[in-house]
Design an enzyme around this catalytic site. Structure first.
Site, PDB file in Angstrom:
ATOM      1  N   GLU A 110      -3.236  -2.887  -3.781  1.00  0.00           N
ATOM      2  CA  GLU A 110      -4.085  -2.327  -4.835  1.00  0.00           C
ATOM      3  C   GLU A 110      -4.262  -3.322  -5.971  1.00  0.00           C
ATOM      4  OE1 GLU A 110      -4.263   1.811  -7.408  1.00  0.00           O
ATOM      5  OE2 GLU A 110      -3.556   1.815  -5.341  1.00  0.00           O
ATOM      6  N   ASP A 112      -5.934  -2.937  -9.870  1.00  0.00           N
ATOM      7  CA  ASP A 112      -6.393  -1.861 -10.756  1.00  0.00           C
ATOM      8  C   ASP A 112      -6.942  -2.311 -12.088  1.00  0.00           C
ATOM      9  OD1 ASP A 112      -5.477   0.152  -9.055  1.00  0.00           O
ATOM     10  OD2 ASP A 112      -3.482   0.155  -9.944  1.00  0.00           O
ATOM     11  N   GLU A 114      -7.499   0.374 -15.119  1.00  0.00           N
ATOM     12  CA  GLU A 114      -7.406   1.769 -15.521  1.00  0.00           C
ATOM     13  C   GLU A 114      -7.675   1.864 -17.011  1.00  0.00           C
ATOM     14  OE1 GLU A 114      -4.449   4.185 -12.618  1.00  0.00           O
ATOM     15  OE2 GLU A 114      -3.462   2.793 -13.972  1.00  0.00           O
ATOM     16  N   GLY A 139       6.595  -2.739 -10.657  1.00  0.00           N
ATOM     17  CA  GLY A 139       5.372  -2.628 -11.455  1.00  0.00           C
ATOM     18  C   GLY A 139       5.018  -3.954 -12.093  1.00  0.00           C
ATOM     19  N   ARG A 140       3.760  -4.314 -12.013  1.00  0.00           N
ATOM     20  CA  ARG A 140       3.261  -5.518 -12.682  1.00  0.00           C
ATOM     21  C   ARG A 140       2.155  -5.133 -13.662  1.00  0.00           C
ATOM     22  NH1 ARG A 140       5.013  -7.705  -7.603  1.00  0.00           N
ATOM     23  NH2 ARG A 140       6.195  -9.627  -7.936  1.00  0.00           N
ATOM     24  N   GLU A 141       2.389  -4.044 -14.380  1.00  0.00           N
ATOM     25  CA  GLU A 141       1.382  -3.551 -15.310  1.00  0.00           C
ATOM     26  C   GLU A 141       1.276  -4.428 -16.554  1.00  0.00           C
ATOM     27  OE1 GLU A 141       3.992  -1.661 -14.270  1.00  0.00           O
ATOM     28  OE2 GLU A 141       3.375   0.420 -13.893  1.00  0.00           O
ATOM     29  N   ARG A 283      13.077  -2.345 -17.930  1.00  0.00           N
ATOM     30  CA  ARG A 283      12.844  -2.265 -16.486  1.00  0.00           C
ATOM     31  C   ARG A 283      13.468  -3.428 -15.734  1.00  0.00           C
ATOM     32  NH1 ARG A 283       6.554  -1.538 -15.623  1.00  0.00           N
ATOM     33  NH2 ARG A 283       7.208  -0.965 -13.524  1.00  0.00           N
TER      34      ARG A 283
END
Length: 328
Positions: A110, A112, A114, A139-141, A283
């Site tokens: 994916e 994204d 957002e 997570g690599r947000e 995290r």
């Protein structure tokens, strides 16, 4: 000429704080909606203009809505002009993303964009994320503010995906570059994906961990889309072979950011980034191997809560799966 362009950019950035950025999309073919896309869910809340040049996605108490590309693509440049809902938008999420979750349930990829709504008086936020081979536990947000109000007019949002990097653009300004590294292994998206766009109710996590919900007094929430670009190599969903020559498909796709673009990207990130997984010590006690820590950015991000919503976890319904069967 390059020196003049550099001086013009620096003048625009430091004096006017970014308004001189070009808002024209890259010179790729713009296709009608019906040539590249099909409704995904919430058909009664998806309005296609008669000329097929624009689409409205609505969210109300009955449903969200979404559309998906006809084809799967392996690499390419994907773009749309988007105008987001205005006023009170807390809990509303508009997404523009590539995914193959329908084909690879346990090991999907994916990429994204957002857009996260907010309470009245607070700005929309953008989140980007990348993962591959089902690596949802990593997570690599990143999250950012913008230098404009995305609900006032259309702006261009684009994803460049190659076998070695992913670049996110806003109005042709690169805001994030993800380079494929040996340490990422299968975490880098590598399988053919579909392009999706959706609007949905994310009241449980999207605004301050679910503190502020969607308020349907302000419905319908309307996200407007136009200037559709699907410039990539289509893949046969059965045979998983490309339908085009790879050299031809990548002929006009940029392979890297220019020196001037890199300066724009670094300035954007220093001014507008509000969260990055690389600086999230809650995290990750040790940053992931691909992270390059910038001391200026680290100092700047100290004032932001490192986990502003969802406890930092990448939460998925999944968007279009959930919304097909559940009324909001």
């Amino acid at each position: 000429m390059e020196k003049i362009q550099m001086m013009l950019f620096l003048f625009c950035f430091f004096i006017f704080v970014m308004p001189c950025y070009s808002v024209s999309p890259r010179n790729f073919p713009i296709i009608p909606f019906d040539e590249g896309y099909t409704p995904l869910f919430g058909d009664h809340n998806l309005i296609i203009h008669s000329d097929s040049k624009a689409v409205h996605l609505l969210l109300d108490e009955s449903s969200g809505s979404g559309f998906a590309s006809h084809d799967l693509y392996l690499h390419g440049y994907f773009s749309a002009s988007i105008k987001l809902p205005s006023d009170y938008t807390a809990g509303v999420v508009v997404a523009f993303y590539l995914s193959n979750g329908d084909m690879y349930e346990k090991n999907h990829d994916e990429i994204d964009f957002e857009f996260l709504g907010n309470i009245r008086g607070k700005d929309w936020r953008i989140q980007t994320n990348v993962y591959g081979n089902g690596s949802t536990n990593i997570g690599r947000e990143e999250r950012y503010g913008l230098w404009f109000d995305p609900s006032e007019e259309f702006h261009h949002y684009s994803i460049l995906w190659t076998d070695s990097k992913i670049i996110f653009y806003v109005d042709d300004v690169p805001i994030r570059e993800v380079k494929r590294t040996e340490s990422m292994r299968g975490d880098f998206p590598s399988k053919a994906m579909t392009l999706y766009s959706t609007i949905w109710d994310a009241s449980t996590w999207a605004t301050n961990g679910g503190k502020y919900k969607v308020n349907y007094k302000y419905a319908p929430y309307i996200a407007e889309f136009s200037d559709f670009v699907l410039h990539g190599c289509a893949v046969d969903p059965i045979e998983h072979v490309t339908k085009c020559d790879s050299a031809q498909s990548s002929e006009t796709v940029p392979s890297d950011v220019t020196q001037l673009e890199r300066i724009k990207m670094e300035n954007f990130r220093l001014k507008h980034m509000t969260y990055s997984y690389c600086y999230d010590k809650t995290r990750y006690k040790v940053p992931l191997p691909e992270c390059v820590i910038d001391s200026r950015q680290a100092e700047r991000l100290r004032k932001f809560d490192p986990v502003t919503f969802g406890n930092g976890r990448h939460r998925r319904g999944k968007r279009h799966h959930q919304n097909k069967v559940t009324s909001f």
